[in-house]
Design an enzyme around this catalytic site. Structure first.
Site, PDB file in Angstrom:
ATOM      1  N   HIS A 123       0.868  -1.178   0.000  1.00  0.00           N
ATOM      2  CA  HIS A 123       0.000   0.000   0.000  1.00  0.00           C
ATOM      3  C   HIS A 123       0.907   1.231   0.000  1.00  0.00           C
ATOM      4  O   HIS A 123       2.021   1.185   0.527  1.00  0.00           O
ATOM      5  CB  HIS A 123      -0.847  -0.050   1.275  1.00  0.00           C
ATOM      6  CG  HIS A 123      -1.893   1.006   1.396  1.00  0.00           C
ATOM      7  ND1 HIS A 123      -1.623   2.257   1.879  1.00  0.00           N
ATOM      8  CD2 HIS A 123      -3.220   0.992   1.111  1.00  0.00           C
ATOM      9  CE1 HIS A 123      -2.739   2.974   1.885  1.00  0.00           C
ATOM     10  NE2 HIS A 123      -3.729   2.222   1.436  1.00  0.00           N
ATOM     11  N   GLN A 203      -4.901  -5.465   6.492  1.00  0.00           N
ATOM     12  CA  GLN A 203      -5.857  -6.373   5.833  1.00  0.00           C
ATOM     13  C   GLN A 203      -5.820  -7.785   6.404  1.00  0.00           C
ATOM     14  O   GLN A 203      -6.478  -8.680   5.863  1.00  0.00           O
ATOM     15  CB  GLN A 203      -5.573  -6.421   4.325  1.00  0.00           C
ATOM     16  CG  GLN A 203      -5.699  -5.084   3.620  1.00  0.00           C
ATOM     17  CD  GLN A 203      -7.133  -4.547   3.578  1.00  0.00           C
ATOM     18  OE1 GLN A 203      -8.098  -5.282   3.797  1.00  0.00           O
ATOM     19  NE2 GLN A 203      -7.267  -3.263   3.303  1.00  0.00           N
TER      20      GLN A 203
HETATM   21  N1  PLP Z   1      -1.997  -0.901   4.408  1.00  0.00           N
HETATM   22  C1  PLP Z   1      -2.914  -1.618   3.744  1.00  0.00           C
HETATM   23  C2  PLP Z   1      -2.538  -2.988   3.239  1.00  0.00           C
HETATM   24  C3  PLP Z   1      -4.186  -1.096   3.530  1.00  0.00           C
HETATM   25  O1  PLP Z   1      -5.091  -1.808   2.861  1.00  0.00           O
HETATM   26  C4  PLP Z   1      -4.488   0.195   4.022  1.00  0.00           C
HETATM   27  C5  PLP Z   1      -5.800   0.809   3.759  1.00  0.00           C
HETATM   28  O2  PLP Z   1      -6.498   0.460   2.843  1.00  0.00           O
HETATM   29  C6  PLP Z   1      -3.501   0.891   4.734  1.00  0.00           C
HETATM   30  C7  PLP Z   1      -2.271   0.311   4.905  1.00  0.00           C
HETATM   31  C8  PLP Z   1      -3.758   2.243   5.302  1.00  0.00           C
HETATM   32  O3  PLP Z   1      -4.703   2.164   6.316  1.00  0.00           O
HETATM   33  P1  PLP Z   1      -5.293   3.484   6.984  1.00  0.00           P
HETATM   34  O4  PLP Z   1      -5.801   4.344   5.870  1.00  0.00           O
HETATM   35  O5  PLP Z   1      -6.368   2.991   7.882  1.00  0.00           O
HETATM   36  O6  PLP Z   1      -4.176   4.126   7.731  1.00  0.00           O
END
Ligand code: PLP
Length: 406
Positions: A123, A203
């Protein structure tokens, strides 16, 4: 305990609503999950009857709010099976947890030319935060490639280590492909090279049991809102030895022991990393959410979602022109990315929305992965503990309807 999905759905008021006069089918759980009544009620109750700032007051309400806040930390500890509550830091979410590590570990333990290993399926939060450190300190980012089927190439991972590798930072589960990475092996290999590891659990935590001691990871991050809890709250687990070693994140109230203009000393763990007033009502909501999923049983949630995913893959594969990314092996998580023929993902998502079906479209904050797949974006259906096979049928009927229009 039998898993009665219809009665579980009654705990989520929003699932009863209609969208464009159609029953809502909510398949955007990877982005955020819906909240059970018990979470909202616990937060309302705290605002109505307890509210006061934590860790500061000698008065009744402050002490009661502090008790709730610290009990929530204990609930998180139990949920992750961390050794101690000193290893549980409250943050705003996975993004902030990762940025805390990049900032503090980067500040304390990395020099120009030092290397971090991430993967092709990260991500953006686990890419850009390292790039910011790269701009500040001149670190080097190395990337574990993936196969065409969307799995990490483990032999390539092993080859990336050098004497300059300082940390590994990878996701447990891909938010695009649903690939469940072999986290234990990834940790073991990092440790064999004497390198600590951060795992992005955004996830994974909503879908199966995570045990940080069993994984033996050094840091683990997740978000409350993706596991049926409130927005704006998340967790960073860190092994005490590392948390002791790295410098604090933000400066302010609560993270200090003594302050003078000449010298400031920092508070004990975990408060050293929690400057300012925490979102103590959200920590109560998060704890309620974790109690809720624990009561249902993470193993039952996992079994339900695996069966739903298996069913969805089977049904979706029968649709003409369907292309599903990942899921080459059976172990994929409750996330399905797909495209249908030449229909643009945005068109498909928009038309499904008109049928009351909420999916996500685009690059899913994972552009390097989308580029690796050689596409511009996908449609993504991601399932939660309350979704049903009937809803999957509605999705497939919806896709067929759109397909016939094109
Ligand atoms: N990492 C992964 C694999 C994610 O799917 C997400 C959000 O979709 C994030 C990090 C970021 O999460 P957040 O926006 O809750 O900080």
């Amino acid at each position: 305990m039998t898993y009665d999905v219809q009665s579980i759905r009654q705990d989520f008021p929003i699932l009863g609503r209609r969208v464009y006069d159609k029953p809502l089918v909510y398949f955007d759980n990877g982005a955020t999950t819906q909240k059970p009544r018990c979470v909202v009620d616990a937060m309302t109750e705290e605002y109505y009857n307890v509210n006061a700032n934590v860790h500061r007051g000698v008065h009744f309400l402050s002490q009661r709010a502090t008790d709730l806040h610290e009990q929530s930390r204990e609930t998180v500890r139990r949920f992750l099976n961390a050794r101690s509550t000193t290893e549980i830091i409250f943050t705003r979410g996975t993004t902030e947890s990762i940025n805390l590590v990049t900032s503090c570990f980067g500040e304390g333990c990395m020099q120009e030319g030092d290397e971090v290993i991430v993967s092709q399926m990260e991500h953006h939060s686990n890419i850009v935060s390292w790039q910011l450190l790269q701009a500040r300190k001149g670190i080097v980012i190395k990337v574990i490639p993936i196969s065409d089927e969307g799995e990490l190439l483990m032999e390539e991972y092993e080859k990336l280590f050098t004497e300059k590798t300082r940390i590994v930072s990878v996701t447990h589960v891909s938010n695009v492909l649903g690939t469940v990475n072999p986290a234990k092996d990834i940790v073991r290999i990092a440790h064999e090279h004497g390198v600590p590891i951060l795992i992005d659990g955004a996830q994974s935590t909503p879908h199966f049991k995570v045990d940080v001691q069993d994984l033996d990871c050094d840091f683990y991050a997740f978000s409350g809102h993706k596991i049926y809890g409130p927005t704006g709250i998340g967790v960073l687990y860190g092994k005490e030895a590392w948390l002791d070693r790295i410098p604090p994140y933000m400066g302010g109230g609560e993270m200090i022991r003594t302050v003078s203009f000449e010298k400031t000393t920092f508070n004990d763990l975990p408060y050293k990393f929690e400057a300012g007033t925490p979102d103590y009502v959200a920590t109560t909501g998060l704890a309620k959410a974790l109690e809720y999923v624990t009561h249902l049983g993470m193993e039952h949630i996992e079994a339900h979602e695996r069966e739903l995913t298996r069913y969805a893959l089977e049904q979706m594969r029968q649709i003409e022109g369907m292309h599903i990314y990942g899921h080459a092996s059976d172990g994929g998580d409750a996330v399905i990315s797909f495209n249908v023929g030449h229909i643009h993902h945005l068109d498909l998502g928009t038309l499904l929305d008109r049928l009351g079906i909420a999916i996500r479209t685009g690059h899913h904050c994972a552009e390097p992965l989308i580029h690796r797949l050689g596409i511009e974006g996908t449609c993504r259906a991601s399932f939660g503990l309350y979704n049903t096979k009937e809803e999957v049928d509605l999705l497939c009927q919806g896709i067929e309807r759109v397909r016939k229009m094109f």
